[in-house]
Design a protein around this motif. Structure first.
Motif, PDB file in Angstrom:
ATOM      1  N   ARG A 233       4.264  18.018 -12.250  1.00 50.65           N
ATOM      2  CA  ARG A 233       4.693  17.785 -13.621  1.00 50.65           C
ATOM      3  C   ARG A 233       4.624  16.292 -13.924  1.00 50.65           C
ATOM      4  O   ARG A 233       5.065  15.472 -13.143  1.00 50.65           O
ATOM      5  CB  ARG A 233       6.124  18.277 -13.802  1.00 50.65           C
ATOM      6  N   GLY A 234       4.050  15.938 -15.048  1.00 55.22           N
ATOM      7  CA  GLY A 234       3.949  14.542 -15.447  1.00 55.22           C
ATOM      8  C   GLY A 234       2.746  13.829 -14.850  1.00 55.22           C
ATOM      9  O   GLY A 234       2.521  12.662 -15.098  1.00 55.22           O
ATOM     10  N   LYS A 235       1.947  14.522 -14.046  1.00 51.14           N
ATOM     11  CA  LYS A 235       0.746  13.932 -13.465  1.00 51.14           C
ATOM     12  C   LYS A 235      -0.442  14.749 -13.933  1.00 51.14           C
ATOM     13  O   LYS A 235      -0.318  15.916 -14.252  1.00 51.14           O
ATOM     14  CB  LYS A 235       0.826  13.922 -11.944  1.00 51.14           C
ATOM     15  N   TYR A 236      -1.601  14.116 -13.956  1.00 52.52           N
ATOM     16  CA  TYR A 236      -2.769  14.779 -14.509  1.00 52.52           C
ATOM     17  C   TYR A 236      -3.793  15.193 -13.465  1.00 52.52           C
ATOM     18  O   TYR A 236      -4.807  15.763 -13.789  1.00 52.52           O
ATOM     19  CB  TYR A 236      -3.423  13.884 -15.556  1.00 52.52           C
ATOM     20  N   SER A 237      -3.518  14.882 -12.203  1.00 54.17           N
ATOM     21  CA  SER A 237      -4.449  15.272 -11.147  1.00 54.17           C
ATOM     22  C   SER A 237      -3.676  15.451  -9.852  1.00 54.17           C
ATOM     23  O   SER A 237      -2.567  14.955  -9.720  1.00 54.17           O
ATOM     24  CB  SER A 237      -5.524  14.204 -10.977  1.00 54.17           C
ATOM     25  N   PRO A 238      -4.269  16.151  -8.888  1.00 57.09           N
ATOM     26  CA  PRO A 238      -3.593  16.291  -7.594  1.00 57.09           C
ATOM     27  C   PRO A 238      -3.415  14.924  -6.948  1.00 57.09           C
ATOM     28  O   PRO A 238      -4.228  14.028  -7.145  1.00 57.09           O
ATOM     29  CB  PRO A 238      -4.546  17.155  -6.775  1.00 57.09           C
ATOM     30  N   LEU A 239      -2.342  14.778  -6.167  1.00 56.44           N
ATOM     31  CA  LEU A 239      -2.131  13.504  -5.496  1.00 56.44           C
ATOM     32  C   LEU A 239      -3.006  13.412  -4.263  1.00 56.44           C
ATOM     33  O   LEU A 239      -3.476  14.412  -3.734  1.00 56.44           O
ATOM     34  CB  LEU A 239      -0.660  13.312  -5.132  1.00 56.44           C
ATOM     35  N   ASP A 240      -3.262  12.194  -3.843  1.00 53.92           N
ATOM     36  CA  ASP A 240      -4.021  11.977  -2.624  1.00 53.92           C
ATOM     37  C   ASP A 240      -3.015  11.912  -1.488  1.00 53.92           C
ATOM     38  O   ASP A 240      -2.229  10.974  -1.417  1.00 53.92           O
ATOM     39  CB  ASP A 240      -4.815  10.678  -2.732  1.00 53.92           C
ATOM     40  N   PRO A 241      -2.992  12.900  -0.589  1.00 53.06           N
ATOM     41  CA  PRO A 241      -1.952  12.962   0.430  1.00 53.06           C
ATOM     42  C   PRO A 241      -2.177  12.055   1.644  1.00 53.06           C
ATOM     43  O   PRO A 241      -1.529  12.217   2.652  1.00 53.06           O
ATOM     44  CB  PRO A 241      -1.972  14.430   0.844  1.00 53.06           C
ATOM     45  N   THR A 242      -3.097  11.103   1.543  1.00 49.80           N
ATOM     46  CA  THR A 242      -3.372  10.226   2.674  1.00 49.80           C
ATOM     47  C   THR A 242      -2.743   8.863   2.451  1.00 49.80           C
ATOM     48  O   THR A 242      -3.042   8.177   1.485  1.00 49.80           O
ATOM     49  CB  THR A 242      -4.891  10.068   2.888  1.00 49.80           C
ATOM     50  N   PHE A 243      -1.863   8.486   3.366  1.00 49.07           N
ATOM     51  CA  PHE A 243      -1.203   7.185   3.309  1.00 49.07           C
ATOM     52  C   PHE A 243      -1.982   6.154   4.110  1.00 49.07           C
ATOM     53  O   PHE A 243      -2.180   5.031   3.680  1.00 49.07           O
ATOM     54  CB  PHE A 243       0.227   7.301   3.861  1.00 49.07           C
ATOM     55  N   GLN A 244      -2.444   6.526   5.279  1.00 47.36           N
ATOM     56  CA  GLN A 244      -3.089   5.587   6.193  1.00 47.36           C
ATOM     57  C   GLN A 244      -4.607   5.638   6.044  1.00 47.36           C
ATOM     58  O   GLN A 244      -5.219   6.662   6.314  1.00 47.36           O
ATOM     59  CB  GLN A 244      -2.717   5.911   7.638  1.00 47.36           C
ATOM     60  N   ARG A 245      -5.166   4.535   5.644  1.00 41.10           N
ATOM     61  CA  ARG A 245      -6.621   4.448   5.521  1.00 41.10           C
ATOM     62  C   ARG A 245      -7.196   3.322   6.370  1.00 41.10           C
ATOM     63  O   ARG A 245      -8.402   3.204   6.488  1.00 41.10           O
ATOM     64  CB  ARG A 245      -7.016   4.248   4.068  1.00 41.10           C
ATOM     65  N   SER A 246      -6.327   2.491   6.936  1.00 42.99           N
ATOM     66  CA  SER A 246      -6.789   1.366   7.749  1.00 42.99           C
ATOM     67  C   SER A 246      -5.735   1.054   8.813  1.00 42.99           C
ATOM     68  O   SER A 246      -4.630   1.586   8.782  1.00 42.99           O
ATOM     69  CB  SER A 246      -6.999   0.142   6.860  1.00 42.99           C
ATOM     70  N   GLN A 247      -6.089   0.166   9.713  1.00 46.77           N
ATOM     71  CA  GLN A 247      -5.133  -0.255  10.748  1.00 46.77           C
ATOM     72  C   GLN A 247      -3.926  -0.934  10.096  1.00 46.77           C
ATOM     73  O   GLN A 247      -2.800  -0.786  10.561  1.00 46.77           O
ATOM     74  CB  GLN A 247      -5.812  -1.200  11.743  1.00 46.77           C
ATOM     75  N   LYS A 248      -4.155  -1.634   9.007  1.00 49.56           N
ATOM     76  CA  LYS A 248      -3.060  -2.292   8.275  1.00 49.56           C
ATOM     77  C   LYS A 248      -2.047  -1.247   7.778  1.00 49.56           C
ATOM     78  O   LYS A 248      -0.844  -1.461   7.854  1.00 49.56           O
ATOM     79  CB  LYS A 248      -3.638  -3.092   7.112  1.00 49.56           C
ATOM     80  N   ASP A 249      -2.542  -0.118   7.290  1.00 52.84           N
ATOM     81  CA  ASP A 249      -1.664   0.961   6.820  1.00 52.84           C
ATOM     82  C   ASP A 249      -0.884   1.586   7.980  1.00 52.84           C
ATOM     83  O   ASP A 249       0.281   1.939   7.834  1.00 52.84           O
ATOM     84  CB  ASP A 249      -2.465   2.048   6.101  1.00 52.84           C
ATOM     85  N   VAL A 250      -1.538   1.736   9.129  1.00 49.36           N
ATOM     86  CA  VAL A 250      -0.876   2.280  10.320  1.00 49.36           C
ATOM     87  C   VAL A 250       0.253   1.345  10.741  1.00 49.36           C
ATOM     88  O   VAL A 250       1.371   1.783  11.022  1.00 49.36           O
ATOM     89  CB  VAL A 250      -1.894   2.486  11.475  1.00 49.36           C
ATOM     90  N   ASP A 251      -0.035   0.044  10.767  1.00 47.76           N
ATOM     91  CA  ASP A 251       0.990  -0.943  11.122  1.00 47.76           C
ATOM     92  C   ASP A 251       2.150  -0.922  10.128  1.00 47.76           C
ATOM     93  O   ASP A 251       3.310  -1.034  10.521  1.00 47.76           O
ATOM     94  CB  ASP A 251       0.379  -2.347  11.190  1.00 47.76           C
ATOM     95  N   LEU A 252       1.823  -0.762   8.848  1.00 48.38           N
ATOM     96  CA  LEU A 252       2.872  -0.707   7.826  1.00 48.38           C
ATOM     97  C   LEU A 252       3.757   0.521   8.017  1.00 48.38           C
ATOM     98  O   LEU A 252       4.989   0.420   7.929  1.00 48.38           O
ATOM     99  CB  LEU A 252       2.248  -0.701   6.424  1.00 48.38           C
ATOM    100  N   LEU A 253       3.165   1.666   8.298  1.00 44.29           N
ATOM    101  CA  LEU A 253       3.963   2.871   8.525  1.00 44.29           C
ATOM    102  C   LEU A 253       4.879   2.686   9.733  1.00 44.29           C
ATOM    103  O   LEU A 253       6.054   3.056   9.691  1.00 44.29           O
ATOM    104  CB  LEU A 253       3.075   4.098   8.723  1.00 44.29           C
TER     105      LEU A 253
END
Length: 170
Positions: free
Chosen positions: A34-54
């Motif tokens: 509700r309130g969104k116009y497309s499905p969300l992208d369920p991927t948080f980690q796309r790089s080593q930087k994202d892995v470190d952040l998580l």
């Protein structure tokens, strides 16, 4: 774009999209909210930087709370990051929150792990499964009732074993 080109693209893309969504381990990731116009992208980690952040987010004492899956990040600086907002959406809208939903996930993963079954988990499914493990462990630790703790603990072990089986190469 001509009508024939549009029709060809439509016929090729739509069945593939429908097939991908129908076999998803986390079907709520592909529903339009509700309130969104497309499905969300369920991927948080796309790089080593994202892995470190998580890792940093979880190490800071982050909790995935109760029935709604609200993400509570105690570090204000971390909580203000744009990536954390995406992680909040994944935790609130994608992860299974009830014992029956987690058991359904375990059953689907167990079927995938049987000999001669499909390819390994997609990256977004693997990531969501690991976050589900975090949610289950935090939920089990918060419960007061011994039978409830036992039930959540059992499903945690089953989910871990199914994930481990998916990662194991024969």
């Amino acid at each position: 774009m001509s009508f024939c080109t549009w029709l060809l693209v439509h016929l090729l893309v739509c069945p593939a999209v429908a097939q991908r969504f129908s076999r998803a381990l986390y079907p709520s990731a592909y529903k339009i909210k509700r309130g969104k116009y497309s499905p969300l992208d369920p991927t948080f980690q796309r790089s080593q930087k994202d892995v470190d952040l998580l890792f940093e987010i979880l190490l800071a004492g982050t909790q995935i709370e109760g029935g709604d899956g609200r993400l509570l990040v105690p570090d204000e600086e971390l909580a203000s990051l744009k990536q954390v907002k995406k992680l909040e959406v994944i935790c609130e809208d994608v992860l299974p929150k009830t014992l029956s939903e987690v058991r359904r996930l375990v059953a689907q993963l167990s079927q995938r792990g049987a000999p001669q079954r499909g390819a390994p988990l997609r990256w977004d499914d693997y990531q969501s499964t690991v976050l589900t493990l975090v949610y289950i462990s935090q939920t089990a630790a918060r419960l007061d009732s011994e039978p409830s703790q036992q039930a959540w603990g059992d499903v945690l072990i089953q989910l871990f074993n199914a994930l481990h089986k998916d990662l194991t190469v024969d």
